[in-house]
Design an enzyme around this catalytic site. Structure first.
Site, PDB file in Angstrom:
ATOM      1  N   TRP A  36       0.986  -1.128  -0.106  1.00  0.00           N
ATOM      2  CA  TRP A  36       0.088   0.055  -0.028  1.00  0.00           C
ATOM      3  C   TRP A  36       0.880   1.290  -0.006  1.00  0.00           C
ATOM      4  CZ3 TRP A  36      -5.093   1.944   0.885  1.00  0.00           C
ATOM      5  CH2 TRP A  36      -5.101   3.287   1.413  1.00  0.00           C
ATOM      6  N   ASP A  39       0.357   9.245   0.916  1.00  0.00           N
ATOM      7  CA  ASP A  39       0.690  10.383   0.305  1.00  0.00           C
ATOM      8  C   ASP A  39       2.100  10.389  -0.139  1.00  0.00           C
ATOM      9  OD1 ASP A  39      -1.659  10.898   1.943  1.00  0.00           O
ATOM     10  OD2 ASP A  39      -0.412  11.773   3.519  1.00  0.00           O
ATOM     11  N   GLN A  55       4.055   7.393   1.951  1.00  0.00           N
ATOM     12  CA  GLN A  55       3.361   6.794   3.008  1.00  0.00           C
ATOM     13  C   GLN A  55       3.168   5.146   2.638  1.00  0.00           C
ATOM     14  OE1 GLN A  55       1.759   8.244   6.220  1.00  0.00           O
ATOM     15  NE2 GLN A  55       3.846   8.503   5.554  1.00  0.00           N
ATOM     16  N   PHE A  98       3.714   9.230   9.954  1.00  0.00           N
ATOM     17  CA  PHE A  98       2.965   9.828   9.133  1.00  0.00           C
ATOM     18  C   PHE A  98       3.669  10.767   8.273  1.00  0.00           C
ATOM     19  CE2 PHE A  98      -1.679   9.220  10.893  1.00  0.00           C
ATOM     20  CZ  PHE A  98      -1.243   8.037  11.118  1.00  0.00           C
ATOM     21  N   ARG A 167      -0.196  17.315  12.111  1.00  0.00           N
ATOM     22  CA  ARG A 167       0.560  16.448  11.376  1.00  0.00           C
ATOM     23  C   ARG A 167       0.971  17.077   9.951  1.00  0.00           C
ATOM     24  NH1 ARG A 167      -4.688  14.148  11.919  1.00  0.00           N
ATOM     25  NH2 ARG A 167      -5.909  14.241   9.907  1.00  0.00           N
TER      26      ARG A 167
HETATM   27  C1  FRU Z   1      -3.630  12.109   4.394  1.00  0.00           C
HETATM   28  C2  FRU Z   1      -3.190  11.547   5.822  1.00  0.00           C
HETATM   29  C3  FRU Z   1      -2.202  12.394   6.436  1.00  0.00           C
HETATM   30  C4  FRU Z   1      -1.369  11.436   7.424  1.00  0.00           C
HETATM   31  C5  FRU Z   1      -1.295  10.153   6.287  1.00  0.00           C
HETATM   32  C6  FRU Z   1      -1.390   8.703   7.124  1.00  0.00           C
HETATM   33  O1  FRU Z   1      -3.775  11.257   3.417  1.00  0.00           O
HETATM   34  O2  FRU Z   1      -4.152  11.156   6.551  1.00  0.00           O
HETATM   35  O3  FRU Z   1      -2.561  13.346   7.150  1.00  0.00           O
HETATM   36  O4  FRU Z   1      -0.265  11.779   7.661  1.00  0.00           O
HETATM   37  O5  FRU Z   1      -2.307  10.260   5.633  1.00  0.00           O
HETATM   38  O6  FRU Z   1      -0.927   7.909   6.226  1.00  0.00           O
END
Ligand code: FRU
Length: 500
Positions: A36, A39, A55, A98, A167
């Site tokens: 998966w 971001d 991510q 994150f 975040r």
């Molecule tokens: C946005 C989000 C961010 C966070 C990340 C977690 O897509 O929710 O705010 O850092 O994804 O995977």
């Protein structure tokens, strides 16, 4: 030192990533090594190369404990895979590393700044997230988390700011050497705000100001900010959760917002003048930008929508792709975007047809394919106006992806109802385009699993993911009324598919 958890992820991706055939991935849109991806993170220049992190949950095609995946490139189109950069292996980030940014440090090392998430039980016994900002320093492959992490916590928030929603730091260095970071936060009114922080060394940070706040007007929590000067203006990006539609400008759910305005160079405060969507399609979230050495502001985004992440073929061993990197500009108070010019180096044979009369449906010799860059210009014949014009791509008897223009309404509509996604989700979206006496130019960039549409030389973009079988490669053009049309189509050719 590589932790056990990071080593496990690195071993897993080394073992399993190569099991995905190049033909099962997009030819030039980034996908995760395995599993998966959401971001884009840390999109930046380091030692003359573009680095991009993502991510990442390698172990399944679902969101899970967040790692950072890592690739680098010299041309923004072909990417070299590097081992995973971060794993959620410390007390302050054991619920996830994150989103965040990256910056080259004066000592030649690279600093990653990210949100560390941990779970905490509150006095009422409920478990909730605590989000703090952390750093890791490395050499472009291996990173060590700072022993005094986190570097920003709840105590650094302005009054009323939430520690649960704090975040996605995006960090950059200004000419005087000072580091700045924009960070998303939920304020006391329950909606988002973008906070600006500053630091001399990346370790010790101070709050500067709230750049802008949602005040429950453009969605709820504001995620994934970016902030940069462009063409004499300052641009603030954010990806709100819980959007409400505003006409055809924003849509319900997770949207993206571009605020164009001015920054006060002394106090650093921002005054917004224009608010618009960033991309008007179905799949676009969490964009991040960098500045190229020749001064271009380039953006990539997650070509996906949180609400529809369940809609994927079950056998898929990767999930999530990024848009083609796009060059940004501000013109006449609006954001413009076009694929980076580096894409043109991958153009193969050109098929061009000029001044073709269209009334009813036609297809043209040599105009078909699934990995291509095609520009279609349509204008009235001069005798009568036309009611609509549509292009159908990724077609066979059963499938099609449709892009339709209606000059009377001034709208473009994209429709992927018959594009291989057998889920009851939103498949169409319409948006207003500037009317130019019935003339419109549509640039369509296609890859195996996506269609990106750029309207009128970048005035608007609309992105969507498709899963149509690759044999469906016919393209047709149709007008309700009659038009004259120019088509210029290039196959995009990637001799060695670098992303495999
Ligand atoms: C946005 C989000 C961010 C966070 C990340 C977690 O897509 O929710 O705010 O850092 O994804 O995977």
């Amino acid at each position: 030192m590589t932790s056990e958890l990071l080593q496990k992820a690195r071993d897993f991706e080394a073992r399993c990533g190569s099991q995905i055939l190049a033909s099962q991935r997009p030819a030039f849109h980034l996908t995760p090594t395995i599993g998966w991806m959401n971001d884009p993170n840390g999109f930046s220049l380091y030692k003359g190369e573009y680095h991009l992190f993502y991510q990442y949950h390698p172990y399944s095609n679902e969101w899970g404990p967040m790692h950072w995946g890592h690739v680098k490139s010299r041309d923004l189109i072909t990417w070299e895979r590097l081992p995973a950069a971060l794993a959620p292996d410390c007390g302050y980030d054991d619920a996830g590393c994150f989103s965040g940014g990256a910056v080259e440090m004066p000592d030649g090392r690279q600093m990653l700044m990210y949100t560390g998430v941990r779970m905490e039980r509150n006095p009422e016994g409920c478990i909730h997230e605590i989000q703090t900002q952390c750093i890791a320093i490395g050499d472009g492959v291996d990173y060590s988390k700072y022993e005094q992490n986190p570097v920003l916590t709840g105590k650094d928030l302005p009054e009323g700011g939430s520690v649960v929603d704090f975040r996605d730091p995006k960090v950059w260095r200004e000419e005087d050497g000072t580091l700045y970071a924009v960070i998303g936060n939920r304020s006391a009114d329950g909606s988002g705000a973008i906070l600006l922080y500053r630091s001399a060394d990346g370790r010790s940070w101070e709050f500067v100001c709230t750049l802008d706040a949602c005040r429950n007007q453009y969605g709820g929590m504001w995620e994934c900010p970016d902030f940069f000067p462009l063409d004499g203006k300052h641009v603030l990006f954010t990806s709100p959760q819980e959007m409400q539609p505003v006409g055809l400008e924003f849509h319900v759910g997770n949207g993206t917002v571009c605020l164009i305005g001015d920054q006060d160079p002394v106090g650093k405060g921002f005054t917004r003048q224009v608010v618009q969507a960033i991309d008007y399609g179905l799949d676009f979230f969490a964009p991040q930008t960098l500045l190229t050495p020749d001064g271009r502001r380039v953006m990539v985004a997650w070509m996906q929508n949180w609400a529809t992440v369940g809609a994927k073929p079950s056998h898929c061993r990767w999930f999530g792709q990024y848009t083609v990197p796009r060059e940004l500009a501000v013109r006449d108070g609006r954001l413009y975007q076009l694929p980076v010019r580096e894409l043109e180096a991958f153009r193969g044979q050109c098929v061009a047809h000029r001044n073709i009369p269209v009334s009813g449906e036609i297809s043209l010799p040599g105009v078909q394919g699934r990995i291509l860059d095609m520009t279609v210009t349509v204008r009235p014949t001069g005798e009568e106006s036309y009611r609509w014009f549509r292009i159908r791509v990724a077609r066979d008897g059963e499938h099609e992806t449709v892009i339709r223009y209606r000059p009377d309404q001034g709208t473009v509509k994209i429709d992927r109802t018959r594009s291989g996604l057998l889920h009851d989700i939103v498949h169409t979206r319409s948006f207003l385009v500037r009317c130019r006496e019935g003339e419109i130019r549509l640039r369509i960039v296609m890859d195996r699993f996506s269609v990106e549409v750029f309207v009128n030389d970048g005035e608007q973009a609309a992105s969507m993911v498709i899963y149509t079988r690759q044999e469906a490669d016919a393209i047709s053009f149709e007008a309700g009324g009659s038009v004259l049309m120019d088509v210029e189509k290039y196959d995009l050719v990637f001799p060695k598919e670098e992303l495999a």
